[in-house]
Design a protein around this motif. Structure first.
Motif, PDB file in Angstrom:
ATOM      1  N   ASP A 189       0.798  -1.635  -0.589  1.00  0.00           N
ATOM      2  CA  ASP A 189      -0.566   0.124  -0.196  1.00  0.00           C
ATOM      3  C   ASP A 189       0.597   1.347   0.036  1.00  0.00           C
ATOM      4  OD1 ASP A 189       1.138   0.490   2.834  1.00  0.00           O
ATOM      5  OD2 ASP A 189      -1.159  -0.283   3.622  1.00  0.00           O
ATOM      6  N   ASP A 190       0.264   2.850   0.435  1.00  0.00           N
ATOM      7  CA  ASP A 190       0.647   3.638   0.014  1.00  0.00           C
ATOM      8  C   ASP A 190       2.713   3.550   1.042  1.00  0.00           C
ATOM      9  OD1 ASP A 190      -0.405   4.354  -1.806  1.00  0.00           O
ATOM     10  OD2 ASP A 190      -1.435   6.145  -1.036  1.00  0.00           O
TER      11      ASP A 190
ATOM     12  N   ALA B 220       6.718  18.353  -1.646  1.00  0.00           N
ATOM     13  CA  ALA B 220       6.596  16.843  -2.233  1.00  0.00           C
ATOM     14  C   ALA B 220       5.666  15.748  -0.861  1.00  0.00           C
ATOM     15  CB  ALA B 220       8.036  16.185  -1.600  1.00  0.00           C
ATOM     16  N   THR B 221       5.375  14.374  -1.464  1.00  0.00           N
ATOM     17  CA  THR B 221       4.890  13.333  -1.248  1.00  0.00           C
ATOM     18  C   THR B 221       6.463  12.370  -0.780  1.00  0.00           C
ATOM     19  OG1 THR B 221       3.232  13.233  -2.528  1.00  0.00           O
ATOM     20  CG2 THR B 221       3.082  11.832  -2.012  1.00  0.00           C
ATOM     21  N   TYR B 222       5.849  11.865   0.203  1.00  0.00           N
ATOM     22  CA  TYR B 222       6.691  11.044   1.069  1.00  0.00           C
ATOM     23  C   TYR B 222       5.748  10.036   1.682  1.00  0.00           C
ATOM     24  CZ  TYR B 222       6.265  14.449   5.113  1.00  0.00           C
ATOM     25  OH  TYR B 222       5.886  14.656   6.199  1.00  0.00           O
ATOM     26  N   THR B 223       7.211   8.884   2.377  1.00  0.00           N
ATOM     27  CA  THR B 223       6.933   7.635   2.890  1.00  0.00           C
ATOM     28  C   THR B 223       7.953   8.566   3.983  1.00  0.00           C
ATOM     29  OG1 THR B 223       8.438   6.153   2.014  1.00  0.00           O
ATOM     30  CG2 THR B 223       6.558   6.545   1.530  1.00  0.00           C
ATOM     31  N   LYS B 224       7.060   8.220   5.560  1.00  0.00           N
ATOM     32  CA  LYS B 224       7.538   8.595   6.605  1.00  0.00           C
ATOM     33  C   LYS B 224       8.188   6.997   6.998  1.00  0.00           C
ATOM     34  CE  LYS B 224       8.060  11.795  10.523  1.00  0.00           C
ATOM     35  NZ  LYS B 224       7.550  12.871  11.449  1.00  0.00           N
ATOM     36  N   PRO B 225       9.349   6.248   7.054  1.00  0.00           N
ATOM     37  CA  PRO B 225       9.795   5.325   7.615  1.00  0.00           C
ATOM     38  C   PRO B 225       9.241   4.985   8.927  1.00  0.00           C
ATOM     39  CG  PRO B 225      11.924   6.650   7.627  1.00  0.00           C
ATOM     40  CD  PRO B 225      10.528   7.920   6.828  1.00  0.00           C
ATOM     41  N   SER B 226       9.269   4.029   9.106  1.00  0.00           N
ATOM     42  CA  SER B 226       8.564   2.829  10.678  1.00  0.00           C
ATOM     43  C   SER B 226      10.042   2.793  10.568  1.00  0.00           C
ATOM     44  CB  SER B 226       7.447   2.443  10.270  1.00  0.00           C
ATOM     45  OG  SER B 226       6.452   3.473  10.333  1.00  0.00           O
ATOM     46  N   GLY B 227      11.191   2.337   9.683  1.00  0.00           N
ATOM     47  CA  GLY B 227      11.942   1.243  10.326  1.00  0.00           C
ATOM     48  C   GLY B 227      12.655   1.762   9.079  1.00  0.00           C
TER      49      GLY B 227
ATOM     50  N   VAL C  37      13.843   7.086   2.746  1.00  0.00           N
ATOM     51  CA  VAL C  37      12.456   7.612   2.786  1.00  0.00           C
ATOM     52  C   VAL C  37      12.293   7.546   1.111  1.00  0.00           C
ATOM     53  CG1 VAL C  37      11.939   9.900   2.557  1.00  0.00           C
ATOM     54  CG2 VAL C  37      13.031   9.291   4.632  1.00  0.00           C
ATOM     55  N   LEU C  38      11.297   7.654   0.593  1.00  0.00           N
ATOM     56  CA  LEU C  38      10.775   7.353  -0.025  1.00  0.00           C
ATOM     57  C   LEU C  38       9.954   8.698  -1.179  1.00  0.00           C
ATOM     58  CD1 LEU C  38       9.336   4.035  -1.732  1.00  0.00           C
ATOM     59  CD2 LEU C  38      11.070   4.768  -2.845  1.00  0.00           C
ATOM     60  N   VAL C  39      10.473   9.696  -2.119  1.00  0.00           N
ATOM     61  CA  VAL C  39       9.558  10.529  -2.550  1.00  0.00           C
ATOM     62  C   VAL C  39       9.372  11.513  -3.654  1.00  0.00           C
ATOM     63  CG1 VAL C  39       9.993  13.040  -1.870  1.00  0.00           C
ATOM     64  CG2 VAL C  39      11.675  11.922  -0.537  1.00  0.00           C
TER      65      VAL C  39
ATOM     66  N   SER D  97       8.233  -1.081 -10.857  1.00  0.00           N
ATOM     67  CA  SER D  97       7.532  -0.114 -10.759  1.00  0.00           C
ATOM     68  C   SER D  97       6.266   0.322 -10.632  1.00  0.00           C
ATOM     69  CB  SER D  97       6.280  -0.968 -12.233  1.00  0.00           C
ATOM     70  OG  SER D  97       5.394  -2.277 -11.241  1.00  0.00           O
ATOM     71  N   ALA D  98       5.744  -0.222  -8.997  1.00  0.00           N
ATOM     72  CA  ALA D  98       4.883  -0.324  -8.460  1.00  0.00           C
ATOM     73  C   ALA D  98       5.101   2.198  -7.874  1.00  0.00           C
ATOM     74  CB  ALA D  98       4.490   0.000  -7.165  1.00  0.00           C
ATOM     75  N   ARG D  99       6.719   2.381  -7.829  1.00  0.00           N
ATOM     76  CA  ARG D  99       6.646   3.459  -7.669  1.00  0.00           C
ATOM     77  C   ARG D  99       8.030   4.229  -8.653  1.00  0.00           C
ATOM     78  NH1 ARG D  99       5.824   4.789  -1.677  1.00  0.00           N
ATOM     79  NH2 ARG D  99       4.304   3.089  -0.935  1.00  0.00           N
ATOM     80  N   GLU D 100       7.200   4.175  -9.757  1.00  0.00           N
ATOM     81  CA  GLU D 100       8.753   4.581 -11.180  1.00  0.00           C
ATOM     82  C   GLU D 100       8.615   6.036 -10.411  1.00  0.00           C
ATOM     83  OE1 GLU D 100       8.463   1.689 -14.315  1.00  0.00           O
ATOM     84  OE2 GLU D 100       6.830   2.683 -14.167  1.00  0.00           O
ATOM     85  N   ASP D 101       8.018   6.884 -10.576  1.00  0.00           N
ATOM     86  CA  ASP D 101       7.964   8.076 -10.566  1.00  0.00           C
ATOM     87  C   ASP D 101       8.468   8.771  -8.726  1.00  0.00           C
ATOM     88  OD1 ASP D 101       6.799   8.575 -13.359  1.00  0.00           O
ATOM     89  OD2 ASP D 101       4.462   8.742 -11.724  1.00  0.00           O
ATOM     90  N   TRP D 102       9.128   7.926  -8.270  1.00  0.00           N
ATOM     91  CA  TRP D 102       9.745   8.374  -6.729  1.00  0.00           C
ATOM     92  C   TRP D 102      10.890   8.104  -6.707  1.00  0.00           C
ATOM     93  CZ3 TRP D 102       6.309   8.148  -2.582  1.00  0.00           C
ATOM     94  CH2 TRP D 102       4.922   8.564  -2.656  1.00  0.00           C
ATOM     95  N   LEU D 103      11.566   8.584  -5.685  1.00  0.00           N
ATOM     96  CA  LEU D 103      13.258   8.680  -5.428  1.00  0.00           C
ATOM     97  C   LEU D 103      13.361   8.634  -4.516  1.00  0.00           C
ATOM     98  CD1 LEU D 103      13.672  12.343  -6.626  1.00  0.00           C
ATOM     99  CD2 LEU D 103      15.041  10.373  -7.816  1.00  0.00           C
TER     100      LEU D 103
END
Length: 366
Positions: free
Chosen positions: A132-133, A295-302, A306-308, A339-345
């Motif tokens: 998921d996201d 930016a949109t990002y994932t905040k790591p739980s561990g 960081v994906l951005v 392929s799920a996060r191709e637009d991310w860094l």
């Protein structure tokens, strides 16, 4: 056979060759000090008798295997010391595939790219289950994907690249799915000391002949160059893995294993807690800057990644190189992880210059 070559080294080389100052946030090489006891162990080893400079036991120094077994509450016979987590994962995946119980390997998307590469090398086939996201894996999706052809389910928690941490109920379900399909859950737990959520659960908490746990001291002790990892196998799967390890590597480094053993015995929890605290501060600094940059990002739980996603700036290799040249910050393209996060860094927070990197990204995208 054509193998998939991970892009890490290509990006690192491009950053190294670039003009000007570039902040490296590409690879997961911790920038902090290893435990003091590790250096003590190395210094102590320099004065050892000549016989201590010869081959160690192939499956690892007995005392190190005993220390690992005691900490993981398993029998010492189940532990094989490996050339980092990389070899541990290779042995685990090979053992799953050679049981003549299918050739499919279920992977997550996003995925650490070495897993699909190893699958290809071992002549398996990849099936991807999207997270998921927030990077969380739904066991029901894995159950839907699994079949009699499934040999292995490979997961990584805390996760690279999403930073997700799988709770106990997820881990138990994944083991159950492996059992139902005569598959093996390969649980890569190399970032277990970097659980920032308190929710991490090891697959070793589930008693089963259908799970293998891999780990390493590379990240937890900030010694990626030492190449000391290990795998914990069920008793019915360990012998062939031990033989494959011997044929591939003969044995691991005796001085590195000795130093790790000394550090394990002499390093208290404060060392690991200080590194988690450092990482929490970096996560806050970096994600606050990403907020300012829109930016949109994932905040790591561990873990420490960081994906951005920046609008209008997809995570291609071309854009990664552009960011190196124009902003002086080096990250990884999202399409390196599936392929799920191709637009991310993806950015690794293992540099003391996280704040500088954050400021540069704000200036560039803000």
């Amino acid at each position: 056979m054509d193998y998939e070559t991970p892009l890490f080294f290509r990006v690192m080389q491009y950053a190294a060759d670039a003009d000007g100052d570039v902040i490296d946030m590409v690879s997961g090489n911790p920038d902090w000090e290893p435990p003091a006891a590790l250096r003590e162990g190395l210094s102590e080893y320099a004065g050892a008798d000549p016989e201590q400079f010869q081959y160690p036991p192939s499956d690892g120094l007995r005392e190190l295997r005993e220390e690992i077994a005691a900490r993981r509450n398993v029998d010492v016979s189940q532990v094989v010391v490996t050339n980092g987590a990389g070899e541990a994962n290779y042995l685990a995946m090979a053992r799953a595939l050679e049981r003549d119980s299918g050739s499919e390997v279920i992977l997550t998307d996003p995925v650490y790219p070495y897993y699909p590469g190893k699958t290809t090398m071992l002549e398996g086939t990849q099936t991807y289950v999207e997270t998921d996201d927030a990077g969380r894996l739904d066991p029901d999706d894995v159950r839907s994907a699994a079949s009699a052809e499934t040999a292995a389910i490979v997961v990584n928690s805390p996760n690279n690249p999403t930073g997700a941490v799988y709770p106990e109920e997820t881990v138990r379900e994944l083991v159950s799915i492996a059992e139902e399909n005569d598959a093996v859950l390969v649980s890569d737990e190399v970032y277990d000391h970097f659980d920032l959520s308190g929710a991490f659960a090891s697959a070793l908490s589930v008693d089963s002949d259908h799970r293998i746990v891999t780990n390493s001291f590379s990240k937890s002790m900030a010694i990626t160059g030492f190449r000391v990892g290990y795998a914990v196998f069920p008793k019915n799967l360990v012998e062939s893995a031990r033989s494959r390890h011997m044929l591939v590597n003969v044995a691991g480094s005796r001085p590195a294993q000795h130093a790790v053993l000394h550090a394990l015995r002499e390093t208290g929890p404060d060392y690991y807690q200080a590194n988690r605290d450092r990482l929490r501060e970096r996560v806050e600094t970096f994600t606050a800057a990403l907020e300012r940059a829109g930016a949109t990002y994932t905040k790591p739980s561990g873990s420490f990644y960081v994906l951005v996603r920046f609008d209008g700036f997809p995570g291609t290799l071309e854009n990664v190189e552009r960011l190196i040249d124009e902003a002086g910050v080096a990250g990884m393209p999202g399409n390196a992880f599936g392929s799920a996060r191709e637009d991310w860094l993806r950015f690794a927070l293992v540099t003391p210059r996280v704040e500088d990197a954050a400021d540069r990204l704000v200036e560039y995208f803000g």
